[in-house]
Design an enzyme around this catalytic site. Structure first.
Site, PDB file in Angstrom:
ATOM      1  CD  GLU A  39      -4.606   3.961  -1.641  1.00 51.66           C
ATOM      2  OE1 GLU A  39      -4.773   4.378  -0.497  1.00 51.66           O
ATOM      3  OE2 GLU A  39      -5.495   3.998  -2.510  1.00 51.66           O
TER       4      GLU A  39
ATOM      5  CG  ASP B 208      -1.928   1.131   1.165  1.00 53.30           C
ATOM      6  OD1 ASP B 208      -2.884   0.994   0.402  1.00 53.30           O
ATOM      7  OD2 ASP B 208      -1.743   2.127   1.874  1.00 53.30           O
TER       8      ASP B 208
END
Length: 604
Positions: free
Chosen positions: A514, A470
């Protein structure tokens, strides 16, 4: 000259976005050196979502800095329900003339108002548009225009209000009166030759039809006639010369002639390519599209312009792709008339594609995008007229050949079509597994692959390891640098992850937002931690290059590893990696965290 498309999109989108910029624009200085000024880049703008703002309110908002400007391309907002206000300031040092003409190069704007604010506080208001009677224009011209005066030493503020049911585009040019007339004379010759070419080809092919009675010539003539009216409506010539006292019909003629022209385009393609024989399914599809465009032409007379033109433009996109693909298919099947068809139609369809993307705000407004349909259609008509003459001979020879080898070719063609369908299905499956932004495998592919590997390794004692990655503080990244930079960051990380994991049997996928996932088969927890640390370091040492700046990027990584057991749920691996990722974030980010079982509570 502005034109709506007769066909269209969607293949290459995401290359450009509607022009949006911030900041105030500098005044435009008028001097003795220039007779023409492109005001497109000098405009600042304000969106009026309610459509209720008055001039005085707008002036106050400009003084408070609410206007935006500084764009690098002519403003193009695509289809919108909002009204827009625009401002530009003119400073007259020693201009070559006191009489000036402000010209909008977008002739199908419904309503365009100009307010000229003089230094003494006087305000002159002008009102025009393609939904306003033609005689209200300052000058008889196919483009919306306003004539006003400016004296040496004066500073004028020009405010414009634009509202339309179509696309809002603002390519604006300021001329001296004499230069405006001179340019109109030149452009009149250019478009005279263009429409003269259309008329000559229509008459020429009509005479051929009357001689040989080939329906292809009649369909082509009908297409040229409808297309010529469509272009004349879009360019403003029809409003100027054919129906200047009928704004109602002028507004509807665009969608009507577009629908009519598309009916004849499709009918011509069906007949010219012999789709009943060469592509029966495509023939049925084209028949459905013809009915749809008949509906567009009919509803344009009773429904508002905006919804009709949106649906019509979308249908032209589908039709453009269908015509191109079917034409190419016929060419590849050695249907010889299709070669000229593809050359001529590729020129036209590329022009229409470019203009459609521009209409939706995906391409900037410039000379090429404005005139792309005229350029492509002129070449298309010449080549297609030649193709019609050649087709008579080719179709006769081809029909004779097909009769001789029909039985031999039948089985071969069935096999080829089956193979084409299989290849298309395989390509579709491959495309469905790709994330559009990063070009990595997507979440569906990840789950499918994990499920396969999990079941396969449940019969063996092999580890499967998962890395969940992440981007750290990605929201702040977007807020600071913008969403375009955020997209570039995700694509940048995708390449770094791919370069970091190159072993066969390992997979990199975009998990969502993301977050990314790296699936490592036959990898122990220690090995997975080593790979994760290597990836983290590489990301940290590879900043993102954006707009001449190197932006540091870091990621947090959660690691989980399992030896799959029969009937054990694979989501266990995902949940543990996600928990480890959460802990990595909580412990300060930019780190690798391997999942470990929480200590069990002692029995009481």
């Amino acid at each position: 000259m502005r034109v709506h498309p007769v066909v269209l999109l969607l293949i290459l989108c995401s290359l450009f976005l509607p022009t949006v910029a911030t900041g105030a624009s500098d005044p435009v200085m008028l001097d003795t050196e220039s007779e023409r000024y492109d005001l497109s880049l000098a405009l600042s703008y304000l969106e009026d979502e309610s459509g209720q703002l008055e001039l005085e309110e707008v002036r106050e908002l400009r003084q408070s800095g609410d206007f935006q400007g500084g764009q690098s391309e002519a403003l193009n907002f695509g289809f919108t329900e909002s009204a827009y206000w625009f401002h530009v300031q003119l400073e007259a040092g020693a201009p070559p003339d006191e009489a000036w003409v402000l010209e909008s190069l977008y002739p199908i704007m419904d309503h365009l108002e100009l307010y000229v604010v003089y230094p003494d506080g006087d305000i002159a208001r002008y009102y025009s548009g393609d939904s306003v009677p033609f005689d209200q224009r300052s000058r008889d011209h196919q483009h919306i225009n306003f004539e006003f005066t400016i004296e040496p030493g004066q500073t004028l503020d020009l405010y414009m209000r634009a509202e339309t049911s179509g696309a809002v585009q603002m390519p604006m040019t300021l001329w001296t009166k004499d230069a405006f007339y001179n340019n109109d004379h030149v452009m009149g010759r250019v478009f005279g030759m263009y429409y003269g070419l259309i008329l000559a080809l229509a008459v020429y092919n009509l005479l051929i039809f009357l001689s040989i009675r080939d329906v292809n010539y009649l369909l082509y003539v009908a297409y040229i006639a409808a297309y010529g009216l469509f272009q004349a409506s879009l360019n403003g010539f029809a409003f100027e010369f054919l129906w200047p006292d009928s704004p109602w019909w002028n507004n509807r003629s665009i969608a009507f002639t577009m629908g009519l022209g598309m009916v004849f385009i499709i009918g011509f393609s069906q007949s010219f390519l012999s789709l009943k024989t060469n592509a029966p399914r495509a023939h049925k599809l084209f028949s459905i599209l013809m009915l749809a465009f008949m509906g567009i032409a009919a509803t344009s007379l009773v429904l508002p312009y905006g919804p009709v033109i949106r649906v019509g433009t979308l249908l032209t996109a589908i039709t453009a792709i269908a015509i191109f693909v079917v034409g190419m298919k016929c060419w590849l099947q050695d249907f010889k008339p299709a070669r000229y068809f593809m050359i001529s139609w590729t020129l036209l369809l590329m022009g229409m594609l470019v203009y459609t993307l521009k209409t939706f705000g995906l391409l900037p407004a410039n000379f090429f995008t404005e005139f792309s349909i005229q350029i492509g259609s002129a070449l298309e008509m010449i080549f297609l007229s030649m193709a019609l003459a050649d087709r008579i001979r080719l179709v006769t020879n081809e029909n004779q050949r097909l009769q001789r080898v029909q039985n031999e070719e039948l089985e071969k063609r069935v096999s080829e079509r089956t193979l084409e369908l299989e290849e298309a299905n395989n390509k579709l499956k491959e495309l469905n597994a790709i994330d559009g932004l990063t070009q990595l495998k997507n979440r569906d592919f990840f789950y499918e692959t994990l499920d396969n590997e999990w079941r396969k390794n449940s019969r063996k004692d092999n580890h499967i390891s998962l890395l969940l990655l992440d981007v750290d503080r990605f929201k702040e990244f977007n807020d600071d640098y913008g969403h375009l930079c955020g997209d570039a960051c995700l694509k940048h990380l995708a390449r770094v992850y791919e370069d970091s994991v190159s072993r066969a049997g390992d997979y990199v996928a975009r998990y969502g937002g993301e977050e990314f996932a790296i699936l490592l088969c036959h990898t122990t927890p220690e090995g997975a931690e080593t790979v994760a640390e290597r990836v983290r370091e590489r990301v940290e040492n590879t900043p993102l290059e954006w707009d001449g700046e190197q932006i540091p990027v870091t990621v947090s990584i959660g690691v989980s590893s399992h030896i799959p057991r029969p009937k054990e749920d694979m989501t266990l691996l995902i949940g543990e990696a996600d928990q480890a990722l959460y802990e990595a974030k909580a412990e300060g980010r930019n780190r690798v965290k391997v999942y470990s079982e929480p200590p069990s509570e002692p029995e009481k």
